[in-house]
Motif scaffolding. Structure first.
Motif, PDB file in Angstrom:
ATOM      1  N   GLU A 134     -28.722  18.753  21.869  1.00  6.77           N
ATOM      2  CA  GLU A 134     -29.005  17.399  22.343  1.00  6.77           C
ATOM      3  C   GLU A 134     -30.434  16.961  22.057  1.00  6.77           C
ATOM      4  O   GLU A 134     -30.707  15.768  21.948  1.00  6.77           O
ATOM      5  CB  GLU A 134     -28.721  17.292  23.842  1.00  6.77           C
ATOM      6  N   ASP A 135     -31.355  17.924  21.929  1.00 11.13           N
ATOM      7  CA  ASP A 135     -32.762  17.564  21.716  1.00 11.13           C
ATOM      8  C   ASP A 135     -33.094  17.316  20.243  1.00 11.13           C
ATOM      9  O   ASP A 135     -34.258  17.114  19.894  1.00 11.13           O
ATOM     10  CB  ASP A 135     -33.690  18.635  22.287  1.00 11.13           C
ATOM     11  N   GLY A 136     -32.080  17.336  19.384  1.00 13.71           N
ATOM     12  CA  GLY A 136     -32.310  17.085  17.970  1.00 13.71           C
ATOM     13  C   GLY A 136     -32.396  18.337  17.121  1.00 13.71           C
ATOM     14  O   GLY A 136     -32.489  18.247  15.892  1.00 13.71           O
ATOM     15  N   GLY A 137     -32.364  19.503  17.747  1.00 16.31           N
ATOM     16  CA  GLY A 137     -32.363  20.758  17.008  1.00 16.31           C
ATOM     17  C   GLY A 137     -30.948  21.251  16.760  1.00 16.31           C
ATOM     18  O   GLY A 137     -30.003  20.456  16.639  1.00 16.31           O
ATOM     19  N   PHE A 138     -30.793  22.560  16.694  1.00 12.99           N
ATOM     20  CA  PHE A 138     -29.454  23.126  16.563  1.00 12.99           C
ATOM     21  C   PHE A 138     -29.395  24.455  17.311  1.00 12.99           C
ATOM     22  O   PHE A 138     -30.388  25.161  17.424  1.00 12.99           O
ATOM     23  CB  PHE A 138     -29.036  23.298  15.098  1.00 12.99           C
ATOM     24  N   TRP A 139     -28.207  24.749  17.841  1.00 11.98           N
ATOM     25  CA  TRP A 139     -28.025  25.997  18.581  1.00 11.98           C
ATOM     26  C   TRP A 139     -27.225  27.018  17.789  1.00 11.98           C
ATOM     27  O   TRP A 139     -27.198  28.198  18.157  1.00 11.98           O
ATOM     28  CB  TRP A 139     -27.361  25.731  19.930  1.00 11.98           C
ATOM     29  N   LEU A 152     -35.434  28.002   4.873  1.00 13.01           N
ATOM     30  CA  LEU A 152     -36.880  28.035   4.648  1.00 13.01           C
ATOM     31  C   LEU A 152     -37.443  26.634   4.436  1.00 13.01           C
ATOM     32  O   LEU A 152     -36.927  25.867   3.632  1.00 13.01           O
ATOM     33  CB  LEU A 152     -37.204  28.904   3.429  1.00 13.01           C
ATOM     34  N   GLY A 153     -38.508  26.321   5.169  1.00  5.87           N
ATOM     35  CA  GLY A 153     -39.159  25.030   5.009  1.00  5.87           C
ATOM     36  C   GLY A 153     -38.623  23.938   5.909  1.00  5.87           C
ATOM     37  O   GLY A 153     -39.210  22.852   5.969  1.00  5.87           O
ATOM     38  N   VAL A 154     -37.530  24.192   6.630  1.00  7.45           N
ATOM     39  CA  VAL A 154     -37.037  23.206   7.584  1.00  7.45           C
ATOM     40  C   VAL A 154     -38.002  23.176   8.773  1.00  7.45           C
ATOM     41  O   VAL A 154     -38.270  24.212   9.374  1.00  7.45           O
ATOM     42  CB  VAL A 154     -35.609  23.543   8.062  1.00  7.45           C
ATOM     43  N   PRO A 155     -38.561  22.014   9.132  1.00  4.86           N
ATOM     44  CA  PRO A 155     -39.488  21.960  10.268  1.00  4.86           C
ATOM     45  C   PRO A 155     -38.747  22.211  11.573  1.00  4.86           C
ATOM     46  O   PRO A 155     -37.791  21.505  11.903  1.00  4.86           O
ATOM     47  CB  PRO A 155     -40.049  20.531  10.201  1.00  4.86           C
ATOM     48  N   MET A 156     -39.162  23.228  12.293  1.00  5.68           N
ATOM     49  CA  MET A 156     -38.469  23.627  13.509  1.00  5.68           C
ATOM     50  C   MET A 156     -39.104  22.989  14.747  1.00  5.68           C
ATOM     51  O   MET A 156     -40.257  22.568  14.733  1.00  5.68           O
ATOM     52  CB  MET A 156     -38.487  25.150  13.637  1.00  5.68           C
ATOM     53  N   SER A 157     -38.308  22.924  15.810  1.00 10.09           N
ATOM     54  CA  SER A 157     -38.771  22.440  17.122  1.00 10.09           C
ATOM     55  C   SER A 157     -39.272  21.001  17.067  1.00 10.09           C
ATOM     56  O   SER A 157     -40.276  20.650  17.694  1.00 10.09           O
ATOM     57  CB  SER A 157     -39.860  23.369  17.683  1.00 10.09           C
ATOM     58  N   THR A 158     -38.577  20.162  16.306  1.00  9.95           N
ATOM     59  CA  THR A 158     -38.879  18.733  16.276  1.00  9.95           C
ATOM     60  C   THR A 158     -37.590  17.967  16.576  1.00  9.95           C
ATOM     61  O   THR A 158     -36.487  18.523  16.486  1.00  9.95           O
ATOM     62  CB  THR A 158     -39.405  18.294  14.901  1.00  9.95           C
ATOM     63  N   HIS A 160     -36.157  16.078  14.730  1.00  8.96           N
ATOM     64  CA  HIS A 160     -35.429  15.862  13.471  1.00  8.96           C
ATOM     65  C   HIS A 160     -34.983  17.174  12.819  1.00  8.96           C
ATOM     66  O   HIS A 160     -34.466  17.146  11.703  1.00  8.96           O
ATOM     67  CB  HIS A 160     -36.312  15.087  12.494  1.00  8.96           C
ATOM     68  N   THR A 161     -35.175  18.290  13.519  1.00 12.76           N
ATOM     69  CA  THR A 161     -34.839  19.587  12.927  1.00 12.76           C
ATOM     70  C   THR A 161     -33.369  19.659  12.519  1.00 12.76           C
ATOM     71  O   THR A 161     -33.040  20.066  11.404  1.00 12.76           O
ATOM     72  CB  THR A 161     -35.169  20.720  13.914  1.00 12.76           C
TER      73      THR A 161
END
Length: 226
Positions: A134-139, A152-158, A160-161
């Protein structure tokens, strides 16, 4: 490689629940030690749930040391250094064949929620599974054949992740199937909502115990006699 009838390799990426190093956004209202207890309970619920779904093997990719929250049935491997994208990529690099990774922040997880991605027929070539948060990341993230370069290179904890990770999967020509949207436990409100969604777990019991703790009583102002 054809899908295993036993199910995919299941990866859980997690930190050792050490006070002050996990679930820091729960403090306040919870103390660092209480936040670590909640993290340990969430991890225990997740690990026990994954024991109830088909799997070729189960691997805990751990930053830190195992504790009493770890049930039998898991291979424990250390996380590599670097950012979260590098650690997730390295976890996938250690696997072959269908692999599904989940985090430690969704103790409401059930075998039924995972069923589409844990059946042997859920992994044709080119399949990817994606569990948005729900926060825009993935579980959850699953790949029929691990391709670490897609993480690799995916910005985490945003916020838009998840969108960026999903875009990477589709740009690679993968058939992306989605799992249900789940809420990560980050804040006290998250914790309350997740516990209400899964009241029978260790996480909910731990939260209930902590919310019922007695309020510390300090000295009464002006109460000293002469």
């Amino acid at each position: 490689m054809s899908p295993s009838p036993a199910g995919p390799t299941l990866l859980v990426i997690a930190k050792e629940p050490v006070p002050g190093r996990v679930k820091t956004r729960l403090t306040p209202p919870y103390t660092p030690a209480e936040a670590a207890r909640l993290a340990a309970a969430a991890l225990a619920d997740t690990l026990r749930t994954l024991l109830r779904v088909p799997a070729a093997r189960r691997v805990l990719v751990l930053q830190g040391r195992p504790g009493p929250w770890l049930p039998p049935g898991y291979q424990v491997v250390p996380q590599c250094g670097g950012g979260l994208d590098q650690r997730i990529a390295a976890a996938f690099a250690g696997c072959t064949g269908p692999t599904l990774l989940v985090g430690m922040d969704t103790p409401q997880l059930t075998p039924e929620l995972l069923a589409p991605a844990t059946r042997g027929d859920g992994w044709p070539p080119g399949r990817a599974w994606f569990g948005p948060a729900e926060d825009g990341g993935f579980w959850a993230l699953g790949l029929a054949e691990p391709r670490p370069e897609l993480v690799l290179g995916v910005p985490m904890s945003t916020p838009h992740t998840g969108r960026e990770q999903r875009r990477r999967l589709r740009a690679a020509g993968l058939d992306v199937r989605e799992l249900p949207v789940l809420r990560d436990v980050d804040t006290a409100l998250d914790a309350a909502l997740v516990a209400a969604a899964h009241p029978g777990g260790r996480f909910a019991a731990t939260l209930d115990e902590l919310t019922r703790r007695p309020t510390p009583v300090g000295p009464v102002a002006g109460g000293g006699g002469r």
